[in-house]
Enzyme design. Structure first.
Site, PDB file in Angstrom:
ATOM      1  N   PHE A 119     -14.176  32.177  44.880  1.00 62.66           N
ATOM      2  CA  PHE A 119     -15.440  32.128  45.062  1.00 62.66           C
ATOM      3  C   PHE A 119     -15.508  33.218  44.010  1.00 62.66           C
ATOM      4  O   PHE A 119     -16.214  34.174  43.317  1.00 62.66           O
ATOM      5  CB  PHE A 119     -16.316  32.331  46.627  1.00 62.66           C
ATOM      6  CG  PHE A 119     -16.171  31.282  47.049  1.00 62.66           C
ATOM      7  CD1 PHE A 119     -17.027  30.277  46.652  1.00 62.66           C
ATOM      8  CD2 PHE A 119     -15.799  31.229  49.005  1.00 62.66           C
ATOM      9  CE1 PHE A 119     -16.983  29.160  47.653  1.00 62.66           C
ATOM     10  CE2 PHE A 119     -16.121  29.543  49.988  1.00 62.66           C
ATOM     11  CZ  PHE A 119     -16.967  28.686  48.287  1.00 62.66           C
TER      12      PHE A 119
ATOM     13  N   CYS B  52     -14.674  35.267  42.521  1.00 61.74           N
ATOM     14  CA  CYS B  52     -13.304  35.581  40.921  1.00 61.74           C
ATOM     15  C   CYS B  52     -14.312  34.449  39.540  1.00 61.74           C
ATOM     16  O   CYS B  52     -13.999  34.736  38.813  1.00 61.74           O
ATOM     17  CB  CYS B  52     -12.117  34.727  40.550  1.00 61.74           C
ATOM     18  SG  CYS B  52     -11.496  33.276  41.080  1.00 61.74           S
ATOM     19  N   HIS B  53     -15.231  33.770  40.198  1.00 57.59           N
ATOM     20  CA  HIS B  53     -15.790  32.357  39.475  1.00 57.59           C
ATOM     21  C   HIS B  53     -17.381  32.598  40.131  1.00 57.59           C
ATOM     22  O   HIS B  53     -17.409  31.382  40.984  1.00 57.59           O
ATOM     23  CB  HIS B  53     -14.678  31.094  40.120  1.00 57.59           C
ATOM     24  CG  HIS B  53     -15.670  30.209  39.530  1.00 57.59           C
ATOM     25  ND1 HIS B  53     -15.986  28.794  39.148  1.00 57.59           N
ATOM     26  CD2 HIS B  53     -14.413  29.467  37.571  1.00 57.59           C
ATOM     27  CE1 HIS B  53     -16.417  28.265  38.439  1.00 57.59           C
ATOM     28  NE2 HIS B  53     -15.394  28.691  37.433  1.00 57.59           N
ATOM     29  N   PHE B  54     -17.733  33.002  39.741  1.00 53.57           N
ATOM     30  CA  PHE B  54     -17.662  34.024  38.557  1.00 53.57           C
ATOM     31  C   PHE B  54     -18.384  35.359  38.840  1.00 53.57           C
ATOM     32  O   PHE B  54     -18.815  35.763  40.088  1.00 53.57           O
ATOM     33  CB  PHE B  54     -18.651  34.095  37.333  1.00 53.57           C
ATOM     34  CG  PHE B  54     -18.391  32.503  36.290  1.00 53.57           C
ATOM     35  CD1 PHE B  54     -17.295  32.395  35.692  1.00 53.57           C
ATOM     36  CD2 PHE B  54     -19.731  31.592  37.067  1.00 53.57           C
ATOM     37  CE1 PHE B  54     -17.310  31.019  35.384  1.00 53.57           C
ATOM     38  CE2 PHE B  54     -18.905  29.836  36.493  1.00 53.57           C
ATOM     39  CZ  PHE B  54     -18.139  29.786  35.259  1.00 53.57           C
TER      40      PHE B  54
ATOM     41  N   VAL C   2     -18.864  30.515  42.224  1.00 56.83           N
ATOM     42  CA  VAL C   2     -19.595  29.424  42.740  1.00 56.83           C
ATOM     43  C   VAL C   2     -18.092  28.804  42.365  1.00 56.83           C
ATOM     44  O   VAL C   2     -17.117  29.184  41.658  1.00 56.83           O
ATOM     45  CB  VAL C   2     -20.330  28.787  42.275  1.00 56.83           C
ATOM     46  CG1 VAL C   2     -19.260  28.920  40.559  1.00 56.83           C
ATOM     47  CG2 VAL C   2     -20.384  27.325  42.050  1.00 56.83           C
TER      48      VAL C   2
END
Length: 948
Positions: A669, A671-673, A678
Site C-alpha cells: 500500500f 509504496c504505490h503511490f 492503492v
C-alpha cells in the site's frame, strides 16, 4: 506491552495457536476493531464530540515525552481539574522510568508538553488503547479473546508467565478463574495504562525473581528501559537487586554475529551461570562459550526469515554479513572495478537492490534521458527537478507558461511507485511534447536484480514482468495531465491484455517500448488514454501488451464504483456457451480429492520459503519429488487456499478459492503511490499465477513431463512458463485502497490439455477477485455465495477480472514428448483425448531403411523413377497403429525421409472407428493413407487414379 502479553499466550500453547484463525476472524469482523477503537475511531468521536469527517491526525496524535509518569499524571490531572487541554489527552504507555507516551488532540498534547517543559516527538497512533475510552468495550474485547486458554504446565515446562494485571504473581488457574477467564484479563490489559516499569518491578521483586532479562524482539528498547529503571531506583535509594538485560537482536551497525557475541560476552562478564547458545536456534559454529574463549568467525550459518505484520526484514545470510569488512573481489568479466556482492552491501535487501541499480547506472553507456536516481526522485520527491532536464511545449523556455513547480504544489499527481515497487532503471528515449496530447512514445529499461527480494533466486514473477512497463505513468505525466486536473483526479488502470512469448531471468535487462496511442477527453481534458508496449530481452520479443486503458477519477467516482458487473444476460450467455468437461483424464493424483483440499498459511509460506530446498512433500505428499519455489516470500499473494474442487467451476475442470489478507501497513500500500495509496493490479493478478501453479501440481500434471536422465528422486528439470501467444486479459474495476480485510480469488479452470507440438501440459483459467472490507463489516466465508458478487452491490464487488491466464509445465532439457501417465489415465490435448498407451511413445523414429535421401529412389533422367525402389510398407511408427484393434495404415516410400508423427487428430472419438474409405467422417487411418500411401484408401476407389 499488551501485544507481547497476548502473544506469549500463543507462543507457549499449541492449543491457542490452533484457534488463532478463529480469533483473527472475530477481530476482523468486530465493530470494536473496525469502527470504535480503530479505523473510524468512533469511541473518540463520540466521547469528544468529533465531526464524522474530521481526519484522524486532527484529534488523535501520539507524543513521546521525556518525563516521569508521576509528573505526567500530575500535570494531566491539574489540567483536567481546571478544564484545560488535559481533558483531551491520555497517558497510554509508561516506557521506562523517564519516558511516557501520551496521545490526544495535537494542540492539547503540545500544551501538556509545554507545561511539562520537556522535549517530545510525534508517534502516529493506529488504534485507541490503554485509556478510559476502551472501558465501554471491555465485554466485546473479552468475548473476542474467550477462546484463548492458559498454557498448562506441560506446555510451559515450568516457565512462569507474568502480565501487567496480576501484580507480582505469575498467571495461574486461580487468577484466571477469579478474573472470569483469559478474555477478561486481555480486556483489562487493553483498558489499563501499559506500565512497563511496574511490570518489571513486580517480576524483579517477586519471590525468587529473575536476575537475567533477555530481549527476544528486534532492537534493544526493553534492555535500555531496564537499565533506566535500575538507575532510577538506585538514585531513589531503593537498592534494587542487581540485574542484567541483554538483547538477542540489537539493532546497530554491527553484523548479526557481533551482536550475538556481545550478548554472550555481557552475560559472561556478569558471571551468569549456564551461558550457552542453543544450536537449534543458531548454528553452533557462530558462537560457542567454552572455557571463556570465543571461536573465530564462522564459516556457515543459519538465519530464520522474520515477518512482522507483513513487513519484511533483511534475511541476508549471516555469512554474508560477516564478510562486510572484506573488500569485494573484482569480477574477471566485469568492466567495473568492484563486483556487487552481498559482501559489500549493508542493510536490507531493498537497500542492496538500490545499490545494484546505482552500480548498473554507473556502468551504463547508452542513450539516456533520466537515470535511476531521477526516477526515484520522480516517485518520491518533487517532479520539477526531473522534468526540467527535458523541457518542451508548455514547460519550455526561460519563462514557461506552465512550470513543473506548479504540479509539485498539488496534493496528488501522477507518479511512479516508490522504491519498493519501482521497476524501472532508466529512460533511454522520449518522443513527446508537454501540452501536446497526441500519440507519443517512451523507451525504458529495467535491470532485474540478482536474488532480488521479489524473486529470491526463483522465477521472475508475472507481476514484475508486467509492472516493469510502468512508465506509461511517466509519459502521461510528462504530457502535462496534472496541469489539467490539479490533483482532483487520480490515475487508475482499467484494462490490459498481455501476450507472452517467453520469460526473463534475474540479471536480464528488460527493454520496454511504450506508446500512448489515443485519448478520451471531456471539455478538452484527458479522462482516459489508450496505450500499449512491447517488452524485449536481448532483442527478443518477450511480452506484447495491447488494449491498455487507464483513466483519471475523482474520489467520489472511485467510491461510487460497482466493480465488475455481470448482468442476467451475461450469465445466461455464459451458461449457454460453456459445455462442462471431464477432469478425470488430468486428475493423476486422485487421492488429493480426499486428503488435501485446503492449504493453510503455514503451507503456503513453506512452499514460498522452503519449496525449492525442502520440496513440497511435507505439504502435499503426492508432490514429494517437486522441488520448486512457488514465489518470493514478499510476493506471496495467496495466504491460504480454502477450497479445491477438481470437478467444480463452470467448466467442470476445477474450482479453486484462495485468500490474501490485507492490512493498512502492508508493504504494497504505502509504496504505490506516494500520497495516493492503492494496491497494484499486477500484484493482485500475480496471485492468480501462484494459485494456478498450485492446482497443476495438485492434479499431478508435473508427472507427465519427463525427467529424462536426471535424478529420479527430484523433478528438477521442469519449470512453469506462460503459454506462448495466449492473450491474458485483465480488467480492473475497483480500487483496493488501504484497509483491513482480504482478497478472495475464485478461480475456474477453463481448459486443460497438452501442447500438440511439445506435449507439455497446460492449464487456462478465469479468476474473479473479490475485495472484502472488514472495516465495513463485510464477510465472505462461503464460496457458494459468490453468485451474490458482481451484481452491482457496492458491498459485494468483484474488483479484478482475470480472463485466460495460461501456464504450462515445460522441461528445461529438450524432451520431445511427455512420459506416460499412470496406467489407465487419459490425457487431453488440443486435438482430443489420448490414451495413456498412445501417449507413452517418445517420437519413435521411422525405420532406418526409409531415412536416406534419394539413394534408394534416384532417377534415371530427372523425369521418371528408377526401377529399383523400396516396396510399400506399413506406418508402424504411428502411436495408434496396430493397438487396441486399430489397423496399421500403409506407407509408400519416396525419395525423401519420412517424419515422426507429431499430430493425433481424432483419437478416442466415438465416430473415429469406421475406417471405410470414402465414408464420412474420415478416420485417422483414412488421413494417414491419404498422406503416406494411397488416396483411394482414404477417399474411395473412384480416386484410385491419384494413387501413383
Amino acid at each position: 506491552l499488551s501485544m507481547g502479553e497476548v502473544a506469549m499466550l500463543f507462543a507457549f500453547s499449541p492449543r491457542n495457536t490452533r484457534c488463532s484463525q478463529e480469533m483473527i476472524t472475530a477481530l476482523n469482523s468486530s465493530p470494536v476493531w473496525t469502527r470504535d477503537l480503530a479505523v473510524h475511531f468512533e469511541a473518540l468521536r463520540v466521547a469528544w464530540n468529533i465531526a464524522p469527517n474530521a481526519p484522524l491526525d486532527s484529534f488523535w496524535q501520539g507524543f513521546v515525552v521525556r518525563a516521569t509518569p508521576d509528573r505526567v499524571r500530575e500535570v494531566l490531572q491539574n489540567s483536567i481539574d481546571n478544564r484545560g487541554p488535559g481533558r483531551f489527552v491520555r497517558l497510554l504507555i509508561v516506557n521506562d522510568a523517564n519516558t511516557c507516551l501520551i496521545a490526544g488532540k495535537p494542540d492539547c498534547c503540545q500544551a501538556i508538553v509545554s507545561e511539562l517543559g520537556v522535549s517530545s516527538f510525534r508517534v502516529d497512533q493506529g488504534m485507541v488503547g490503554h485509556c478510559i475510552e476502551v472501558e465501554p468495550h471491555r465485554s466485546e474485547i473479552a468475548a473476542i479473546h474467550k477462546s484463548i486458554h492458559l498454557p498448562n504446565g506441560e506446555e510451559t515446562r515450568d516457565v512462569k508467565l507474568f502480565c501487567s494485571v496480576t501484580g507480582a504473581k505469575p498467571l495461574n488457574e486461580s487468577i484466571v478463574k477469579a478474573k472470569g477467564g483469559i478474555g477478561n484479563i486481555v480486556a483489562e490489559i487493553y483498558s489499563r495504562v501499559a506500565d512497563f516499569p511496574a511490570l518489571f518491578r513486580n517480576v524483579r521483586d517477586s519471590r525468587d525473581g529473575p536476575r537475567v532479562f533477555v530481549e527476544l524482539g528486534a532492537a534493544e528498547a526493553r534492555c535500555r528501559a531496564v537499565e533506566d529503571i535500575q538507575r532510577f531506583d538506585t538514585k531513589a535509594g531503593l537498592t534494587p537487586p542487581g540485574c542484567v538485560a541483554v538483547s538477542i537482536d540489537a539493532r546497530s551497525s554491527d553484523s548479526a554475529w557481533l551482536s550475538l557475541v556481545r550478548m554472550v560476552a555481557k552475560l559472561a562478564a556478569h558471571r551468569v551461570p549456564g551461558v550457552t547458545v542453543n544450536n537449534g536456534l543458531y548454528h553452533s559454529d557462530i558462537v560457542r562459550l567454552h572455557e571463556h574463549q570465543l571461536l573465530p568467525r564462522p564459516k556457515s550459518s543459519r538465519l530464520a526469515d522474520i515477518e512482522i505484520n507483513g513487513q519484511f526484514d533483511d534475511t541476508t545470510p549471516i555469512v554474508s554479513l560477516l564478510q562486510s569488512s572484506v573488500p569485494a573481489t573484482p569480477s574477471a568479466s566485469s568492466s567495473t572495478s568492484t563486483a556487487l556482492t552481498p559482501a559489500n552491501l549493508k542493510g536490507s535487501k531493498l537497500e542492496a537492490e538500490i545499490a545494484y541499480q546505482r552500480q548498473r547506472a554507473r556502468a551504463y553507456k547508452g542513450p539516456l534521458i533520466w537515470d535511476y536516481d531521477d526516477l526515484l526522485q520522480y516517485a518520491e520527491g518533487d517532479i520539477a527537478p526531473v522534468f526540467n532536464k527535458v523541457r518542451t511545449g508548455w514547460s519550455a523556455g526561460p519563462n514557461p507558461s506552465k512550470p513543473w513547480s506548479l504540479i509539485d504544489g498539488y496534493s496528488r499527481r501522477v507518479r511512479l511507485p516508490q522504491r519498493e515497487y519501482l521497476l524501472c532503471s532508466r529512460v533511454t528515449k522520449l518522443n513527446a511534447t508537454t501540452g501536446d496530447f497526441s500519440p507519443c512514445t517512451i523507451t525504458t529499461e529495467y535491470d532485474v536484480p540478482l536474488n532480488g527480494e521479489l524473486s529470491e533466486g526463483g522465477d521472475v514473477p508475472w507481476a514484475v514482468l508486467v509492472e516493469s512497463g510502468q512508465c506509461d505513468l511517466m509519459l502521461i505525466s510528462y504530457l502535462g495531465v496534472d496541469f489539467q486536473w490539479k490533483g482532483d483526479r487520480v490515475y487508475r488502470l482499467l484494462d490490459t491484455t498481455l501476450t507472452f512469448y517467453g520469460v526473463a531471468s534475474e540479471g536480464d535487462t528488460l527493454v520496454y517500448d511504450i506508446s500512448i496511442n489515443g485519448f478520451a477527453k471531456e471539455e478538452g481534458k484527458v479522462t482516459m488514454f489508450f496505450f500499449s508496449y512491447n517488452c524485449y530481452v536481448d532483442g527478443r520479443l518477450l511480452i506484447e501488451m495491447r488494449n491498455g486503458v487507464a483513466g483519471f477519477f475523482t474520489d467520489e467516482e472511485l467510491a461510487a464504483g460497482k466493480g465488475i458487473v455481470y448482468t442476467d444476460r451475461d450469465l445466461e450467455d455464459k451458461a449457454r456457451k460453456i459445455k462442462r468437461k471431464d477432469v478425470s483424464p488430468f486428475l493423476l493424483d486422485s487421492a488429493n480429492q480426499v486428503n488435501k483440499t485446503t492449504f493453510s498459511e503455514h503451507d503456503m509460506q513453506f512452499l514460498s520459503v522452503n519449496g525449492a530446498n525442502d520440496g513440497w512433500g511435507s505439504v502435499l505428499p503426492s508432490a514429494s519429488t517437486v522441488f520448486y519455489k512457488l514465489c518470493a516470500r514478499k510476493m506471496l499473494m495467496i495466504d491460504r487456499v480454502t477450497r479445491i474442487d477438481a470437478r467444480g467451476g463452470s467448466y467442470g475442470l476445477g474450482l479453486i478459492v484462495g485468500e490474501k489478507d490485507l492490512e493498512r501497513d502492508h508493504w504494497y500500500f504505502p509504496c504505490h503511490f506516494k500520497g495516493d495509496q492503492v494496491m497494484a493490479g499486477s500484484l493482485v493478478s500475480d496471485g492468480c499465477s501462484q494459485m494456478l501453479k498450485l492446482y497443476m501440481v495438485w492434479l499431478g500434471l508435473h508427472k507427465t513431463v519427463s525427467k529424462a536422465d536426471l535424478s529420479p528422486s527430484k523433478d528438477i528439470d521442469w519449470q512453469f512458463r506462460p503459454v506462448n501467444g495466449v492473450g491474458n486479459k485483465v480488467r480492473c474495476r475497483g480500487q483496493i485502497s488501504p484497509h483491513r480485510g482480504k482478497l478472495v480469488y475464485v478461480m475456474e479452470i477453463s481448459e486443460l490439455g497438452f501442447d500438440p507440438q511439445t506435449g507439455f501440459p497446460f492449464a487456462k483459467a478465469n479468476v474473479d477477485i473479490l475485495d472484502i472490507n472488514y472495516e465495513k463489516g463485510q464477510q465472505f466465508n462461503n464460496v457458494d455465495d459468490r453468485h451474490l458478487f458482481g451484481r452491482g452491490d457496492r458491498t459485494k464487488k468483484i474488483v479484478v477480472d482475470f480472463q485466460n491466464i495460461a501456464l504450462q509445465i515445460q522441461a528445461k532439457a529438450t524432451v520431445p514428448r511427455p512420459s506416460a501417465s499412470p496406467q489407465g489415465a487419459l490425457r487431453q490435448g488440443s486435438a482430443g483425448l489420448v490414451s495413456a498407451d498412445a501417449a507413452a511413445w517418445r517420437s519413435e523414429t521411422p525405420p532406418s531403411q526409409y531415412m536416406k535421401w534419394g539413394s534408394e529412389l534416384g532417377t534415371l533422367d530427372g523425369r521418371r523413377r528408377a526401377q529399383q525402389k523400396l516396396a510399400p510398407g506399413k506406418l508402424s511408427w504411428h502411436p495408434l497403429a496396430g493397438k487396441h484393434g486399430n489397423p496399421m495404415p500403409g506407407f509408400t516410400p519416396t525419395a525423401y525421409p519420412p517424419r515422426a508423427i507429431t499430430f493425433l487428430p481424432f483419437p478416442n472419438n466415438p465416430n473415429d472407428n469406421n475406417h471405410t474409405p470414402g465414408v464420412l467422417p474420415l478416420s485417422w487411418v483414412n488421413l494417414c493413407e491419404f498422406m503416406c500411401n494411397k488416396v483411394s484408401l482414404c477417399l474411395g476407389d473412384e480416386f484410385a487414379r491419384f494413387d501413383d
